[in-house]
Enzyme design. Structure first.
Site, PDB file in Angstrom:
ATOM      1  N   ILE A 143       0.818  -1.217   0.000  1.00 22.58           N
ATOM      2  CA  ILE A 143       0.000   0.000   0.000  1.00 22.58           C
ATOM      3  C   ILE A 143       0.844   1.255   0.000  1.00 22.58           C
ATOM      4  O   ILE A 143       0.332   2.353   0.070  1.00 22.58           O
ATOM      5  CB  ILE A 143      -0.994   0.036   1.190  1.00 22.58           C
ATOM      6  CG1 ILE A 143      -0.271  -0.215   2.511  1.00 22.58           C
ATOM      7  CG2 ILE A 143      -2.118  -0.968   0.978  1.00 22.58           C
ATOM      8  CD1 ILE A 143      -1.189  -0.100   3.720  1.00 22.58           C
ATOM      9  N   GLY A 179      10.060   6.046   2.956  1.00 21.55           N
ATOM     10  CA  GLY A 179      11.461   6.002   3.312  1.00 21.55           C
ATOM     11  C   GLY A 179      12.113   4.774   2.711  1.00 21.55           C
ATOM     12  O   GLY A 179      12.009   4.507   1.528  1.00 21.55           O
ATOM     13  N   LYS A 235       4.973  -2.737   8.136  1.00 21.46           N
ATOM     14  CA  LYS A 235       6.060  -2.011   7.473  1.00 21.46           C
ATOM     15  C   LYS A 235       7.288  -2.909   7.496  1.00 21.46           C
ATOM     16  O   LYS A 235       7.680  -3.392   8.546  1.00 21.46           O
ATOM     17  CB  LYS A 235       6.326  -0.716   8.235  1.00 21.46           C
ATOM     18  CG  LYS A 235       7.293   0.197   7.563  1.00 21.46           C
ATOM     19  CD  LYS A 235       7.151   1.608   8.117  1.00 21.46           C
ATOM     20  CE  LYS A 235       7.766   2.608   7.168  1.00 21.46           C
ATOM     21  NZ  LYS A 235       7.353   3.963   7.473  1.00 21.46           N
ATOM     22  N   ASP A 260      10.015  13.922  11.100  1.00 20.68           N
ATOM     23  CA  ASP A 260       9.624  13.938   9.687  1.00 20.68           C
ATOM     24  C   ASP A 260       8.132  14.237   9.548  1.00 20.68           C
ATOM     25  O   ASP A 260       7.420  13.523   8.854  1.00 20.68           O
ATOM     26  CB  ASP A 260       9.987  12.589   9.058  1.00 20.68           C
ATOM     27  CG  ASP A 260      10.081  12.682   7.539  1.00 20.68           C
ATOM     28  OD1 ASP A 260      10.245  13.804   7.020  1.00 20.68           O
ATOM     29  OD2 ASP A 260       9.981  11.643   6.873  1.00 20.68           O
TER      30      ASP A 260
END
Lengths: 191, 941
Positions: free
Chosen positions: B92, B96, B115, B210
């Site tokens: 999906i 990074g 992830k 970030d």
């Protein structure tokens, strides 16, 4: 004083010493900048794997900002810095290409700073930076200034205007030098 | 070719550029008729020029070098693969260095996002360890606006993080051209949600690094979820402590165009701080309000320069309907200098909420508070049907028990430790702020927050209770005369002067529900009196310090807390004095008896689950099955706040409490100007010690009470113990290789630990030699072979428990009691090895002479923990009540007062500590805690 400040003061001193003709200073300067740029290049190359690429001029700027840590630097020092940085960028990238070629042949160790980079897969295109480097050495014999322009533009990725400032020549001269050198290199590489 | 030839070719090449291609051979012929080779070269170059302009030479060499690397990562699993307990369904997105998959959790059957780090990135052992350590830290964050992390592990060579699957759109998608920008009140609500998430993370010592539109998702119900919390750091290349990689190059998603959200200090290579996240949020706020970025340009270099040097235009320049207060808010977040921005994300959140409130009031007729959609859900109510009683009862037993719903937790009065007590009625909060004396002031404020209003007629009064009609206040007044004591007063909420209830002394008091009686506590006593203070009589109580008395709704019983021997228990007694019984079991930590809900069905109390922070809990007054089963309890808050003084609104549907974020900054005493100044950038640290060579420090700091080590300038931070251990008092070994400290897990006695200064696993070196109280305050002998430590002190005044000093031999692991050290605690070995400085009881400084095995008392004044000077000639300590710091020279027994501590409040976790920097200047910790009155909506089951 923190380490960033220390290194920026040291760098400034070395640049000044080099400016006065101290060849030792250049050697030490190269070591510092080389270490820094080599690291940056290795990070940057790893980033590229994911399709993200930073402009090398930003890379040099980044090194510069980091090394100088915001200390006041006059333009002359900055120009010297770019000169050194460009030469060192060239060295790094050529070293990298050489290491890559060695791996392809299935022998030799990678330079430490690049060892983390995955070099296993085949390259899509094999423009050889080693050949560019060799041709550029020839060019330096024929026309040193054009070789400098190539180094600053191609290896350090500077804009024409920045190249002009570094070499103390006009923008037009940079444009002419670059065009000629580019054609000559291309012809030399494809001869 | 010679340089001369080359120069000539260059000139011709240059001149012929202007000549049309077809005419070039003729022009060349004319220019150099005798040199056919030269002519050929020039023509060849002109031909090459055409191709070269499109060649790799026009692109930077690094791209060519980079192309030597494979362009597609082959080291990620295919959809369909099962990694850990997760079956990957589809990719999906890529963030990074990692790929994100949707997946099915095979154990729980739920949908998750996983992830995954490509294989070759996870080969280095130290990186893997760091990856898991940091994932654990992130997973400890519990905040509705932070995406939850379920699991982090490695399987088949893939390191992965399994997390909550969030339905919705990213802010980047919302910012796509064609989509409308959010209205101001929506925007402010979003910003407050993000700031709230950041604040919680910052409190836990985690920085996002970030913040950008791609990393924030808006769920269809309006909830925002911040993704990739702290993950930015996880996906960095391994760090080299001497040469930290520059932020710009190691940030994931290092694509041109994303440096727009980075703070100036991140660009120049300094470590990211909470203020960096605030800056990034400022950029995001700007873009969401105006669709423009405050710092923009065609190349990274231009953006770079803008971030570092160019003040941004006000957002209202691009969108004139934005109020000036919004401009101020955004521009403050975008200050170049971190210290000029909001100091905490919590401050930014409050600013958003205030602005939202003002904006909402201005744009609508009534006050409208943002309500999280989840709390609007209709609350399930259950009815017991009497027909088919058995069947219904079975169904009733089988169905899930109703749960209380708490939501909309927000501060309504923000302040510091000066806020001491408050009471609430149906509409208002009355609170007291100031010193514990006549100079403090009373304020009232709306129960939904807003501008506090001073009540000058109640100066010096502390609120105990407010009458049901909101007209009268029961007040306390502290008098520090010969005998410090509390008087009880009755005052009006509208302005007439208060009157004394003569004869009544109380630290806490409450009116009965009918308003005719008062229950009060005073030290070890609990009493009831008539509302005018007459007919006071005492009720039977257990031994201990009696606190927070409260009436049952039927005014026949009283509940209260009793603190005795370090443990607090909760009790109940009839108003007639009968039926004294313990309600809650006592624990080592602070349980607070709390309050009955107005309907009497529930009970609100605080509990220190991990020994540091205190959460708010709700418990059934009687268990299910007509009281036969144990009462159920639910946690209403879940850190990091330290909650105290809970109060119900009379309708029972809103709960208030004092919530403290305890924190401190390191300060150094500048004797030249008699000022305490931030030291090492105001590091969040206490109990700090320099290594012998002065190059390193170790200290206790957040999250929780963790032990840290860093270089003396605060860089190179390494967390040595995690927040699961309540750790204290780290001390260096003489050679700087080890650090010893003591710590305990919640509810367990403390133990001594030793850990390498370079990190690694903790070694527990004591095993209960100190008895039930545990072992505390270890320090190394000068040869590094032994430790001296004491047993814990918590109970010394009550149980007469023995305490003293023990010497632990690190090689043999054996501990020997130090003869003649009975009654001493908190030892510090002198640098020359001859003495051990320690505290006696009451807190006086003693030294134990190891050569003669004798001890002597050095001072007659009270003292906190002593610190040795580097040469062992002097001892430094504070007076024990944080007013004065002393230096004691051993040889001459000379005692000098160095500094008055007035103006330096120390946080509770730092009381009694004095440190010395490498130049023997005093260092301490200044209290920067935020204490606010929080409110929360509550639906009781």
């Amino acid at each position: 004083m923190d380490s960033a400040n220390r290194s920026s003061v040291q760098l400034t001193r070395l640049l000044q010493a080099w400016n006065r003709g101290d060849q030792d200073a250049l050697q030490r300067l190269s070591e510092i900048v080389y270490a820094e740029l080599r690291r940056l290049a290795s990070y940057n190359l790893r980033g590229e794997r994911q399709g993200h690429l930073l402009q090398p001029s930003a890379l040099v700027n980044e090194a510069f900002l980091r090394l100088m840590s915001g200390a006041a630097v006059d333009w002359q020092n900055r120009a010297h810095f770019y000169g050194v940085a460009a030469r060192l960028m060239r060295q790094i990238l050529v070293d990298f290409a050489r290491a890559r070629a060695t791996v392809k042949r299935g022998q030799g160790d990678l330079p430490l700073a690049l060892s983390a980079v995955d070099l296993a897969a085949e390259a899509a295109d094999s423009v050889d930076l080693l050949d560019v480097d060799a041709a550029l050495q020839e060019l330096a014999q024929l026309h040193p200034r054009q070789a400098n322009v190539v180094e600053l533009r191609f290896f350090a990725g500077l804009e024409n205007r920045e190249v002009a400032a570094c070499l103390g020549i006009s923008d037009d001269t940079v444009l002419r030098d670059w065009r000629m050198a580019r054609a000559w290199l291309f012809a030399r590489l494809h001869a | 070719m010679t340089p001369q030839d080359y120069e000539r070719v260059s000139q011709l090449f240059d001149q012929l550029q202007a000549v049309p291609e077809s005419e070039r051979p003729a022009a060349l012929e004319a220019a150099c008729p005798t040199q056919p080779q030269l002519r050929a070269s020039v023509l060849q170059l002109l031909e090459a020029d055409r191709k070269a302009s499109q060649s790799f030479l026009e692109r930077p060499a690094i791209e060519t070098a980079a192309r030597l690397l494979p362009s597609e990562p082959a080291d990620l699993p295919e959809p369909g693969t099962t990694i850990g307990n997760y079956r990957l369904t589809a990719s999906i997105g890529r963030g990074g260095m990692a790929e994100v998959f949707s997946a099915e959790d095979l154990r729980l059957g739920r949908r998750v996002a996983v992830k995954i780090l490509p294989r070759q990135r996870t080969t280095a052992a130290d990186r893997l360890e760091r990856f898991h350590r940091e994932a654990r830290a992130i997973s400890s964050l519990n905040h509705p606006n932070i995406v939850s992390i379920f699991d982090a592990a490695t399987d088949q060579g893939y390191s992965y993080i399994a997390m909550e699957y969030v339905e919705g759109r990213t802010l980047r998608q919302i910012l796509q051209p064609g989509n409308p920008l959010p209205e101001l009140d929506t925007l402010l609500d979003w910003l407050a949600q993000i700031a709230s998430a950041l604040h919680t993370a910052h409190q836990a010592g985690l920085i996002h690094r970030d913040i950008k539109p791609e990393n924030i998702m808006v769920r269809p119900d309006g909830f925002l979820k911040v993704l990739d919390f702290g993950l930015a750091k996880l996906f960095e290349p391994p760090s080299d402590p001497d040469n930290p990689p520059p932020a710009l190059l190691t940030r994931p998603g290092n694509i041109a165009g994303t440096i727009q959200y980075l703070a100036p200090e991140q660009l120049s290579g300094s470590p990211a701080t909470p203020q960096s996240d605030i800056f990034s949020l400022g950029v995001l706020a700007y873009e969401l309000a105006t669709r423009r970025r405050p710092f923009d340009g065609p190349t990274d270099a231009v953006i770079y320069n803008a971030i570092l040097n160019t003040p941004p235009a006000s957002p209202s320049c691009h969108r004139p309907d934005l109020p000036p207060a919004f401009d101020e808010l955004v521009l403050r977040a975008l200050e170049k200098v971190p210290s000029l921005r909001f100091q905490t994300a919590g401050d930014l959140r409050s600013a958003c909420r205030r602005l939202l409130r003002d904006h909402t009031i201005r744009t609508s007729s009534g006050e409208r508070l943002p309500v999280s959609p989840s709390t609007r859900r209709p609350f399930a109510r259950y009815t017991l049907v009497t027909a088919f009683a058995a069947l219904a009862l079975a169904a009733w037993i089988g169905r899930p028990a109703p749960e209380p719903r708490a939501g909309n937790l927000a501060p309504v009065v923000q302040g510091n430790r000066q806020i001491r007590r408050f009471v609430v009625d149906s509409n208002r909060i009355y609170y007291n702020s100031g010193e514990l004396d006549d100079t403090s002031q009373m304020y009232q404020v709306s129960g939904n927050g807003g501008e506090p209003v001073l009540m000058p007629h109640l100066k010096g009064m502390f609120p105990f209770d407010v009458s049901r009609d909101g007209a009268k206040l029961l007040l306390g007044r502290y008098t520090a005369d010969a005998v410090p004591q509390w008087q009880v007063w009755v005052g009006s909420t509208v302005g007439s002067p208060p009157r004394l209830l003569p004869g009544l002394k109380a630290e806490a008091a409450r009116w009965s529900p009918d308003g005719e009686s008062i229950v009060y506590s005073n030290g070890p006593q609990l009493g009831v009196a008539r509302a005018d203070g007459s007919n006071a009589r005492l009720l039977p109580v257990p031994h201990g310090y009696i606190r927070v008395p409260d009436w049952s709704p039927d005014h026949r019983r009283i509940r209260f807390s009793a603190t005795h021997g370090g443990a607090t228990t909760s009790w109940e007694v009839g108003v007639d004095g009968g039926g004294l019984r313990q309600v809650f079991a006592g624990r080592a930590h602070d349980d607070f008896a709390g309050l009955w809900s107005p309907d009497g069905h529930h009970f609100l109390f605080t509990l220190a689950a991990d020994g540091i922070r205190r959460d708010l809990w709700l418990q059934q007054d009687r268990g299910p099955w007509f009281g036969l089963a144990a009462p159920r309890r639910w946690r209403l808050t879940n850190g990091p706040l330290i909650a105290s003084e809970p109060a119900f609104r009379p309708d029972g549907r809103r709960v208030f409490f004092l919530g403290a974020h305890e924190q401190g900054e390191l300060v150094r005493y500048d004797a030249a100007v008699s000022l305490w100044r931030p030291h090492i950038g105001g590091l969040a640290a206490t109990q700090l010690e320099y290594s012998r060579d002065g190059k390193w420090i170790t200290y206790m700091g957040p999250p929780g009470h963790s032990i840290w080590r860093s270089a003396a300038d605060g860089t190179n931070r390494l967390q040595l113990s995690d927040a699961s251990l309540i750790a204290s008092n780290p001390r260096w070994s003489p050679d700087g290789s080890l650090i010893t400290f003591f710590g305990n897990k919640p509810g367990q006695p403390s133990r001594i630990y030793v850990v390498p200064a370079t990190g690694g696993s903790l070694r527990q070196v004591s095993h209960g030699e100190g008895g039930p109280g545990g072992e505390t305050d270890a320090s190394f002998s000068p040869d590094g072979q032994s430790l001296v430590y004491g047993v814990q002190m918590s109970d010394q005044t009550v149980s007469g428990q023995k305490f003293g000093l023990g010497i632990h031999n690190l090689a043999s692991g054996r501990t020997t009691p130090l003869p003649g050290s009975e009654g001493l605690w908190s030892p510090r070995w002198s640098p020359d090895g001859r003495f051990i400085a320690a505290l006696g009881f009451p807190n006086r400084i003693w030294v134990y002479d190891l050569t003669s095995s004798t001890r002597r008392q050095l001072t007659d004044i009270g003292g906190g923990f002593p610190s040795w000077s580097r040469d062992g000639q002097r001892l430094y300590f504070e007076s024990g009540n944080t007013t004065t710091w002393y230096r004691l020279t051993l040889a001459s027994r000379r005692l000098e007062a160095l500094s008055s501590l007035r103006g330096l409040d120390t946080p509770p976790f730092s009381v009694g500590w004095v440190g010395l920097d490498a130049n023997e200047s005093l260092i301490s910790t200044r209290d920067t805690s935020a204490v606010s009155i929080y409110a929360m909506d509550l639906e009781q089951p």
